[in-house]
Design an enzyme around this catalytic site. Structure first.
Site, PDB file in Angstrom:
ATOM      1  N   SER A 176      11.785   6.926  15.009  1.00  0.00           N
ATOM      2  CA  SER A 176      10.935   6.645  16.010  1.00  0.00           C
ATOM      3  C   SER A 176      11.272   6.342  16.616  1.00  0.00           C
ATOM      4  O   SER A 176      12.052   4.721  17.835  1.00  0.00           O
ATOM      5  CB  SER A 176      10.087   5.386  15.484  1.00  0.00           C
ATOM      6  N   LEU A 177      10.495   6.562  17.609  1.00  0.00           N
ATOM      7  CA  LEU A 177      11.242   6.280  19.172  1.00  0.00           C
ATOM      8  C   LEU A 177       9.813   6.048  20.354  1.00  0.00           C
ATOM      9  O   LEU A 177       9.973   4.976  20.787  1.00  0.00           O
ATOM     10  CB  LEU A 177      11.485   7.939  19.923  1.00  0.00           C
ATOM     11  N   HIS A 178       8.898   6.713  20.600  1.00  0.00           N
ATOM     12  CA  HIS A 178       7.576   6.382  21.312  1.00  0.00           C
ATOM     13  C   HIS A 178       7.588   6.079  22.574  1.00  0.00           C
ATOM     14  O   HIS A 178       6.679   5.673  22.973  1.00  0.00           O
ATOM     15  CB  HIS A 178       7.091   4.667  20.216  1.00  0.00           C
TER      16      HIS A 178
ATOM     17  N   SER B  21      11.815   7.692   7.331  1.00  0.00           N
ATOM     18  CA  SER B  21      11.712   7.367   9.212  1.00  0.00           C
ATOM     19  C   SER B  21      12.111   5.881   9.186  1.00  0.00           C
ATOM     20  O   SER B  21      11.931   5.489   8.769  1.00  0.00           O
ATOM     21  CB  SER B  21      10.108   7.338   8.540  1.00  0.00           C
TER      22      SER B  21
ATOM     23  N   CYS C 140      -0.582   6.433   9.684  1.00  0.00           N
ATOM     24  CA  CYS C 140       0.200   5.941  10.273  1.00  0.00           C
ATOM     25  C   CYS C 140      -0.153   4.205  10.975  1.00  0.00           C
ATOM     26  O   CYS C 140      -0.327   4.143  11.952  1.00  0.00           O
ATOM     27  CB  CYS C 140       1.471   6.718  11.553  1.00  0.00           C
TER      28      CYS C 140
ATOM     29  N   CYS D 230       6.930  -6.072   7.740  1.00  0.00           N
ATOM     30  CA  CYS D 230       8.094  -6.188   8.477  1.00  0.00           C
ATOM     31  C   CYS D 230       8.244  -6.396   9.631  1.00  0.00           C
ATOM     32  O   CYS D 230       7.482  -7.686   9.965  1.00  0.00           O
ATOM     33  CB  CYS D 230       7.610  -4.321   8.947  1.00  0.00           C
TER      34      CYS D 230
ATOM     35  N   ASN E 289      -2.916   5.002  16.136  1.00  0.00           N
ATOM     36  CA  ASN E 289      -4.033   4.722  14.936  1.00  0.00           C
ATOM     37  C   ASN E 289      -4.187   2.949  15.458  1.00  0.00           C
ATOM     38  O   ASN E 289      -3.442   2.793  16.077  1.00  0.00           O
ATOM     39  CB  ASN E 289      -3.885   5.462  13.664  1.00  0.00           C
TER      40      ASN E 289
ATOM     41  N   CYS F   1       3.938   8.702   0.639  1.00  0.00           N
ATOM     42  CA  CYS F   1       3.784   7.866   1.202  1.00  0.00           C
ATOM     43  C   CYS F   1       3.994   6.707   0.952  1.00  0.00           C
ATOM     44  O   CYS F   1       2.997   6.202   0.620  1.00  0.00           O
ATOM     45  CB  CYS F   1       2.622   7.862   2.999  1.00  0.00           C
TER      46      CYS F   1
ATOM     47  N   CYS G  52       7.060  -3.963  15.602  1.00  0.00           N
ATOM     48  CA  CYS G  52       6.397  -3.310  16.673  1.00  0.00           C
ATOM     49  C   CYS G  52       4.830  -3.081  17.068  1.00  0.00           C
ATOM     50  O   CYS G  52       3.949  -4.079  15.761  1.00  0.00           O
ATOM     51  CB  CYS G  52       6.553  -1.819  16.547  1.00  0.00           C
TER      52      CYS G  52
ATOM     53  N   CYS H 232       1.410  -1.893  15.689  1.00  0.00           N
ATOM     54  CA  CYS H 232       1.414  -1.512  14.082  1.00  0.00           C
ATOM     55  C   CYS H 232       1.224  -2.483  13.245  1.00  0.00           C
ATOM     56  O   CYS H 232       1.718  -3.584  13.185  1.00  0.00           O
ATOM     57  CB  CYS H 232       3.113  -1.046  13.700  1.00  0.00           C
TER      58      CYS H 232
ATOM     59  N   GLU I  73       0.974  -1.546  -0.208  1.00  0.00           N
ATOM     60  CA  GLU I  73       0.134   0.330  -0.124  1.00  0.00           C
ATOM     61  C   GLU I  73       1.045   1.398  -0.100  1.00  0.00           C
ATOM     62  O   GLU I  73       2.050   1.354   0.333  1.00  0.00           O
ATOM     63  CB  GLU I  73      -0.657   0.176   1.232  1.00  0.00           C
TER      64      GLU I  73
ATOM     65  N   GLY J 249       6.833  -0.722   5.773  1.00  0.00           N
ATOM     66  CA  GLY J 249       8.133  -1.659   6.110  1.00  0.00           C
ATOM     67  C   GLY J 249       9.242  -0.305   7.085  1.00  0.00           C
ATOM     68  O   GLY J 249       9.243   0.466   7.337  1.00  0.00           O
TER      69      GLY J 249
END
Ligand code: SAH
Ligand code: SF4
Length: 306
Positions: free
Chosen positions: A173-175, A150, A292, A68, A249, A61, A72, A75, A48, A118
């Protein structure tokens, strides 16, 4: 291509592999600003990519892998597991599909973000070959500074990227700002914990003099407390950076939910109080699962439901 000499036609047939990226489904968000395209590849894989039209920006995007391997937990792409890397041609073809569509409307692409399916630094060579081709004046001539990669934080790849002194923007990407929490959300943190990651970020900023962006999906009651903001401020002290905060999300296999607007702004305010620039971003394309971390495809998917 009968207008070409037969010898050249034979050579093209022998030496070139035309990427068959076929759009098979299309979805547009209710506000009309975001559209998502599902593409099929000749081997049956699917991917996608998303086009966002917001004010004067036209941002595509793009994906770099089918699935992937990073896992995570929040995701949808991570939830489907890893199927395969995309080739440079397959990555470029996503951009071209949207560039042509915009061109037909007299419009043009302004930004490319490598934030689709990915982990781009897990497919480093193909991703950078694709972006170089898009940047090439003989190609699309698309400026490096309007591209952003990213990464989940693969330290050796960040060092490699820094050493190549490219002008492409880097987002990490930290989070989470404590190892215990980050490992729970992003298993890759076990391999590259926060101290190693921040050392690499500092080396990147020192080598390139570029600002680094940190991404943080705010999850209600998980990583939206002010103590996480304070821990992040400690890690990011005196680092040229910017923090993008987005409410989580929803995805199929993760039970967490988005933080409240109020808590998102309090988190940003706390970061700013410690001198770390932060912005709360709008969520886009949620109604069509184009936000995202919501990209996934059926083939080989365990949990995603596109
Ligand atoms: N693999 C790369 C790029 C693709 S993911 C990376 O992880 O950075 C793009 C961004 O979406 C990352 O910042 C990722 O952490 C974030 N993301 C993943 N799932 C999300 C979700 N459910 N809600 C909000 N952001 C999410
Ligand atoms: Fe992979 Fe990025 Fe999703 Fe993590 S957030 S599973 S690295 S695509």
């Amino acid at each position: 291509m009968t207008d070409l000499p037969p010898g050249l036609r034979q050579r093209l047939d022998r030496e070139l592999d035309f990427v068959g990226l076929q759009p098979v489904a299309e979805a547009a968000s209710s506000d009309g600003e975001t559209s998502k395209t599902l593409f099929a590849l000749p081997d049956g894989s699917r991917l996608e990519a998303v086009l966002m039209r917001y004010e004067r920006r036209r941002t595509v995007c793009i994906s770099t892998q089918v699935g992937c391997a990073m896992g995570c937990v929040f995701c949808a792409t991570g939830q489907m597991g890893f199927l395969r890397n995309l080739t440079p041609g397959e990555i470029v073809a996503q951009v071209m599909a949207f560039a042509r569509r915009l061109g037909a409307d007299g419009d043009r692409l302004t930004n490319i973000v490598v934030m689709g399916m990915g982990e781009p630094f897990h497919n480093y060579d193909a991703t950078l070959a694709a972006l170089d081709r898009l940047n090439d004046p003989a190609g699309l001539g698309f400026g490096d500074r309007r591209m952003t990669i990213s990464t989940v934080g693969l330290v050796p790849a960040i060092d490699r990227f820094a050493s190549e002194r490219r002008q492409i923007n880097l987002a990490v990407s930290l989070h989470a700002a404590t190892d215990e929490l980050r490992t729970r959300l992003l298993p890759v943190n076990r391999r590259y914990p926060l101290s190693a990651l921040f050392d690499a970020c500092r080396r990147y900023v020192d080598a390139t003099h570029r600002r680094i962006t940190f991404e943080w999906a705010l999850i209600d009651g998980v990583n939206d407390g002010l103590e996480q903001a304070q821990a992040l401020a400690g890690l990011a002290a005196r680092l040229t950076c910017h923090v993008n905060l987005i409410p989580l999300n929803p995805t199929g296999a993760y039970p967490g939910s988005a933080t409240t607007r109020q808590k998102a702004h309090a988190f940003a305010e706390e970061l700013r109080r410690f001198g770390v620039p932060a912005t709360v971003r709008m969520r886009r394309g949620i109604d069509i699962q184009a936000g995202c971390g919501q990209l996934a495809t059926q083939a080989g998917s365990r949990a995603a439901k596109t």
